[in-house]
Every structure is written in structure tokens, then in C-alpha cells.
Design an enzyme around this catalytic site. Structure first.
Site, PDB file in Angstrom:
ATOM      1  N   HIS A  63      35.278 117.335  53.044  1.00 58.53           N
ATOM      2  CA  HIS A  63      34.124 118.019  52.452  1.00 58.53           C
ATOM      3  C   HIS A  63      33.039 116.996  52.165  1.00 58.53           C
ATOM      4  O   HIS A  63      33.276 115.791  52.242  1.00 58.53           O
ATOM      5  CB  HIS A  63      34.529 118.814  51.196  1.00 58.53           C
ATOM      6  CG  HIS A  63      35.049 118.004  50.055  1.00 58.53           C
ATOM      7  ND1 HIS A  63      36.203 117.246  50.133  1.00 58.53           N
ATOM      8  CD2 HIS A  63      34.576 117.823  48.789  1.00 58.53           C
ATOM      9  CE1 HIS A  63      36.411 116.654  48.975  1.00 58.53           C
ATOM     10  NE2 HIS A  63      35.442 116.975  48.139  1.00 58.53           N
ATOM     11  N   HIS A  65      31.321 116.040  49.518  1.00 58.53           N
ATOM     12  CA  HIS A  65      31.060 115.333  48.254  1.00 58.53           C
ATOM     13  C   HIS A  65      30.970 113.837  48.519  1.00 58.53           C
ATOM     14  O   HIS A  65      31.697 113.287  49.349  1.00 58.53           O
ATOM     15  CB  HIS A  65      32.161 115.622  47.230  1.00 58.53           C
ATOM     16  CG  HIS A  65      31.957 116.919  46.497  1.00 58.53           C
ATOM     17  ND1 HIS A  65      32.975 117.639  45.925  1.00 58.53           N
ATOM     18  CD2 HIS A  65      30.808 117.620  46.236  1.00 58.53           C
ATOM     19  CE1 HIS A  65      32.475 118.724  45.343  1.00 58.53           C
ATOM     20  NE2 HIS A  65      31.166 118.738  45.531  1.00 58.53           N
ATOM     21  N   ASP A  67      31.955 111.183  47.065  1.00 60.65           N
ATOM     22  CA  ASP A  67      33.134 110.303  46.984  1.00 60.65           C
ATOM     23  C   ASP A  67      34.029 110.414  48.218  1.00 60.65           C
ATOM     24  O   ASP A  67      35.000 109.664  48.346  1.00 60.65           O
ATOM     25  CB  ASP A  67      33.921 110.531  45.681  1.00 60.65           C
ATOM     26  CG  ASP A  67      34.435 111.956  45.518  1.00 60.65           C
ATOM     27  OD1 ASP A  67      33.721 112.912  45.882  1.00 60.65           O
ATOM     28  OD2 ASP A  67      35.567 112.119  45.027  1.00 60.65           O
ATOM     29  N   HIS A  68      33.680 111.332  49.124  1.00 61.60           N
ATOM     30  CA  HIS A  68      34.453 111.464  50.359  1.00 61.60           C
ATOM     31  C   HIS A  68      33.669 111.029  51.596  1.00 61.60           C
ATOM     32  O   HIS A  68      34.252 110.908  52.672  1.00 61.60           O
ATOM     33  CB  HIS A  68      34.936 112.913  50.520  1.00 61.60           C
ATOM     34  CG  HIS A  68      35.890 113.323  49.436  1.00 61.60           C
ATOM     35  ND1 HIS A  68      37.235 113.449  49.630  1.00 61.60           N
ATOM     36  CD2 HIS A  68      35.680 113.560  48.110  1.00 61.60           C
ATOM     37  CE1 HIS A  68      37.825 113.776  48.487  1.00 61.60           C
ATOM     38  NE2 HIS A  68      36.893 113.853  47.548  1.00 61.60           N
ATOM     39  N   HIS A 269      43.937 111.065  45.112  1.00 62.30           N
ATOM     40  CA  HIS A 269      42.738 111.560  44.422  1.00 62.30           C
ATOM     41  C   HIS A 269      43.035 111.721  42.933  1.00 62.30           C
ATOM     42  O   HIS A 269      42.792 112.758  42.316  1.00 62.30           O
ATOM     43  CB  HIS A 269      42.292 112.885  45.050  1.00 62.30           C
ATOM     44  CG  HIS A 269      40.850 113.247  44.792  1.00 62.30           C
ATOM     45  ND1 HIS A 269      40.465 113.940  43.676  1.00 62.30           N
ATOM     46  CD2 HIS A 269      39.718 113.018  45.491  1.00 62.30           C
ATOM     47  CE1 HIS A 269      39.153 114.134  43.727  1.00 62.30           C
ATOM     48  NE2 HIS A 269      38.675 113.576  44.810  1.00 62.30           N
TER      49      HIS A 269
HETATM   50 ZN   LIG Z   1      36.669 114.273  45.556  1.00 60.44          ZN
END
Ligand SMILES: [Zn+2]
Ligand SMILES: [Zn+2]
Lengths: 307, 307
Positions: A63, A65, A67-68, A269
Site C-alpha cells: 500500500h 503509506h 512507511d512502506h 510491523h
Molecule cells: Zn505501515
């Protein structure tokens, strides 16, 4: 087939855990490395491993976001500097192409290799020579996906004793028999491969899911896999918080693993609020429900070859 | 007034040097930290310092190459998570606003504070209560800028002996005399501040230049500053290569420092081709021309307060 965890934290990098990324190292099998997510600093983590960026030829983004994905464009640029010349396929939600191209054009970055974007949807399905890839949409407030990577079964070994019993001596003919469904011998006999092969060896199946809440909904998708890699941002003590922010708890994911009859579960995570002994408690929480559970840490390697 | 180098490498991160960023720590002076460039992993480097992201209220971007900005959006997001609530001003070339906004919107990132973008040009000039900021366009193939940060002079100390000689005793009146150009005493006398103040203390001036070739062109811009921070991607042995890729050599920058009569020179943005003893050679090359030269390394701190 090896898994290497490059970042196992949530949201923010800490000294212990970088933001999300993991590598599926298929160097031994097909000469490739596949990456799942690419948070900021992923290329820095790769410097601490034996992974060669030019071998990364598929990147799966769960996805969008930050942080990814905030390390994606840096990794692509560095791969170019480091003699990466072959195609990279990037799988991800709608928007991933715009994200990367906006970034590359504003920073004036030219890559030495082509990129192919594959924007996935729920139930997308892809097939390569050795693998199939199935996609499942999860529940994270914005489009978030899980990937099931299934290695195709490997044909069984040629049963030499049976061939010898038929008077067929070792030589190039053995390779022919192995590669073709039927083979005609010089003396006119027609051999059917299936009669001379041992049992096929099933391939490994791993599931890597992006951020999600309500993991029980994905039992069908992950059922019977060899390894499930799933976020467990929170302990079940924080379940209300987890739901509110579209995340899962260790308990919920362990229940999923049990219900779906997976062979091994690795949780990743992990929120920065859990440190030291609280990580052990998170492991206890999950293992009480599903014993074969591990909490990932950065640079953890898991070899699936002889599992 | 402290400088902290967060990344001193060029192009690609290595284990020794991260990509570009440095902090001007003004915590003691005005409670702020100002950042210059923000390559990928800058927030990770900040974890290894005492810098608080919420104190960062100005970010100066020299140019839009990935090794100078790929960490910007991650840093902005983390600052938001870490209770940053105050305005951040981002100075940079045209395009910086589109870059950040494209990134924030595609990753669905909402910040807890406002951002003000200030797209700079050659000779842009800004003034704050305690500093002036001057901008110079450099020569790097795409828009690249240098920033000259000049601390305003600090007023001299009140000369207590002179006041006592006039029969003026310590009390709130001293503060009034210090803060106003003229002060009328209760007895009717009119005092002029200048008569009772010591010499003003000149502020520090530092110049931080982005990537460029032909540094000699910027002697006027950096003249007489206390500290010049300049890229020296290459040794002069590689001068043709440096010119071709719009970079400077250690020799060229040392000549600039000498010609411009700066007080101290720090070289940064060092190519990964120089390691170990070659770094000493790079220092020798520059010091032979301009003795007060240092090669930066990651996490190097330089205190300018008592220079
Ligand atoms: Zn995340
Ligand atoms: Zn650069």
C-alpha cells in the site's frame, strides 16, 4: 528460497527497527530477489546484507503509506548506479505509477533500465515460469493488498532403477525422457514419462500481507501456506486502538494462522511502543494460540528451502 | 551555534557516509534547528543525535537531486508523529512544492502542522529577527543554490561603570536603557544608549553551497564568512570527470576559500570512490592551498559559538 527482513517496525524508524521491507531471495532458484515494500532506508539495510540490488527484478508494494514506499525511488536510483540494467516490475495499488514517475521527473532521475508498473486489484493473478502470484485486497482505510507467492511443483526424480529394468542405459536419452511427456526409443518403444517419475515435489507457498485490520477475513486467502508474514502492530491489550487505526493484534493474527492451518507465522510491523521484554510478551500472546510463531527483527533470515 | 553533519556522501549511501544533510543547531540561540538538504535516511541519522525533529522549523534544499531530498517527506511525516505542531518553512528551487505535495497526497499523509514553501531564485534575500539569508544560484546542470546565513550583530554590553559614574544605580532602569535608543531618567536627564554600550559583537556567517562546478565563480558570495561548507565530490586528479558531472574538486574549493578569505572550510559530499587513506590525501590536497580545511564525516559536530 530465503526470506530476509529489512525493516520490521511500524510508522516510524527506530534504532532497533526500520520501516517496512522484506526480501524474498530466490537467487538460488531463479537468480532473482523479490522485494515486498520499500520504506525509507531500505537501500541502507540492503548494504548490511548480501543482496545485490541489480538482482531485484520484482517489487511488490502492499500500500502507498510512506512507511512502506518512501525508500522506493532511492532504491531504484541506486540500482541504476550499481549497474542494474534489467527490467524491474513494480506491483502495487493504483497510484504507484504516478508516485514513482512524479518523483523521478521532479528529481531529474534517469534510470538505466525500464520499469513496468502492474497496478493490482483484488484477485489479480499473475504467472511466471516458476511461480504464481495471487492478490487479495485487505482492510486498511486505503487500498492495501496481500500477495500469495506459490512456487510451482517441481517434477519428481527420474526413477533410474525402473529404466534399467527396461534395459534403458544412462545417456542423453534420460534427459529426453524427463523433458517430454512421451519419448520414442530407437528400438521403437514408446515411453510415457509419468511411468518413470517419482512423486512431484510441491512448491513452497508464502503469503505476505500488507497492513490490515480484521485478519480473520483472509483465512481463505492464506490457507495452508508454508509461511504467513503478517503485521501485528499491536498487542491485543490495545485492540480498540488497533481497530481504530486499521491494524491487527498479535492475538488476531495467531487466530488467523490457526484457522487457516498455515505452517509457520512470522509477525512484523511491530509498533515502537513494544521494546525489550514487551516483545517477548507479544510472542507469548501469539504462541499461546499458534505455537509456530516468530516475531521478526531487522536482518532476520529464514531459510525455507528445507522446511 | 553548532553544525552537525548528518550525511557527507555523494550520490549513493554507503556504510560510512549517508547522502546529503546537515543541521545548523540554533537551539541555544533561538530554540530552532535549521536543516540543509534531506537525503534518504536523514531521519535515521537524527536518531543518532540529540536533535529534536519538532525543533526543525526551516529546511533549505539546495537542489532537487534525489540524494538531497529523498528523505524530506519521511522527515516531515515523522516530525508530525513526534508532536511537531509548529510551522515549517521549506526553502528550495522551483518544483519543491510540487514534489512535496505530490508525495504527501499520493501517500495520504496529513501533517499536524502547516508548511510554507519559499521557492528561491538567484539573489533572493530573507530576513528574520536574528538572521539574514542570501541565496546564490550555482552551476550544476539543474537549478542548485547556495545559502549564506548571517547572524545579526549582537548589541554590546551595558557599561555599568559608566552608569554608576553618572549616579545611576542598578534596577529596571538598566533594562530600559539597553532596550531604547534614548531613555529619560526620573530626574529629567536624557541618556543616549550608544554612550553606555560596549562594541557590538558581530554575528557568525556561514555559507552552505549545493552541488556545483566552477566554485571560483562564487568568491564574492562567500567572501569573509566564518565557515564555508562546500561539496568536494572529487580529487583534482579527477577534474575532467568533476567538470563533466558538474561537481567540484578539493583543489578548486580550497582555492575559492583562499581567494574569498573565509575563516574555515569544511568539505563534504565526498564520492564513495575515496576511502581510508584516500580521504587523508583529499585533505592534504586542500590543506596545501587552504590550511584550515576539514573533511566532514557523518555526525561530525562543529561548534561555532566560540570560534
Ligand atoms: Zn505501515
Ligand atoms: Zn549530490
Amino acid at each position: 528460497m530465503k526470506i530476509e527482513f529489512l525493516g520490521t517496525g511500524a510508522g516510524l524508524p527506530t534504532k532497533q527497527r526500520n520501516v517496512s521491507s522484506l526480501a524474498l531471495d530466490l537467487t538460488a532458484e531463479i537468480g532473482s530477489v523479490w522485494l515486498f515494500d520499500c520504506g525509507e532506508g531500505t537501500q541502507h539495510q540492503i548494504l548490511r546484507t548480501t543482496i545485490k540490488p541489480r538482482r531485484i527484478d520484482k517489487i511488490f508494494i502492499t500500500h502507498l503509506h510512506g512507511d512502506h514506499i518512501n525508500g522506493l525511488v532511492g532504491l531504484l536510483s541506486s540500482r541504476s548506479f550499481q549497474n542494474g540494467e534489467s527490467l524491474v516490475q513494480i506491483y502495487g495499488p493504483s497510484g504507484i505509477k504516478t508516485y514513482v514517475n512524479c518523483h523521478l521527473s521532479l528529481t531529474g532521475t534517469k534510470l538505466a533500465y525500464p520499469i513496468q508498473f502492474i497496478e493490482v486489484e483484488d484477485q489479480s493473478y499473475y504467472e511466471t515460469k516458476h511461480f504464481t502470484i495471487t492478490v487479495k485486497e485487505l482492510e486498511h482505510g486505503l487500498a492495501s493488498f496481500g500477495y500469495r507467492i506459490s512456487e510451482k511443483a517441481k517434477p519428481g526424480q527420474l526413477q533410474v532403477d525402473k529404466l534399467l529394468a527396461q534395459g534403458i542405459k544412462p545417456g542423453p536419452i534420460y534427459q529426453q525422457i524427463k523433458e517430454n511427456e512421451q519419448t520414442q526409443l530407437p528400438d521403437g518403444r514408446l515411453l510415457t514419462r509419468a511411468d518413470f517419475l517419482g512423486a512431484a515435489k510441491p512448491g513452497k507457498e508464502i503469503c505476505v500481507l500488507g497492513d490490515t485490520r480484521h485478519p480473520h477475513k483472509f483465512a481463505g486467502f492464506v490457507s495452508d501456506c508454508d509461511l504467513l508474514i503478517h503485521e501485528a502492530t499491536f498487542s491485543h491489550l490495545d485492540v480498540a486502538h488497533a481497530h481504530q487505526f486499521y491494524h491487527s493484534t498479535a492475538t488476531e493474527v495467531a487466530l488467523l494462522a490457526k484457522q487457516a492451518n498455515v505452517k509457520q507465522l512470522i509477525l512484523t510491523h511491530i509498533s515502537a511502543r513494544y521494546q525489550g521484554d514487551q516483545i517477548n510478551k507479544l510472542a507469548d500472546e501469539a504462541q499461546a494460540i499458534f505455537a509456530n510463531t516468530l516475531i521478526a527483527e531487522d536482518l532476520l533470515q529464514v531459510d525455507l528451502t528445507n522446511h
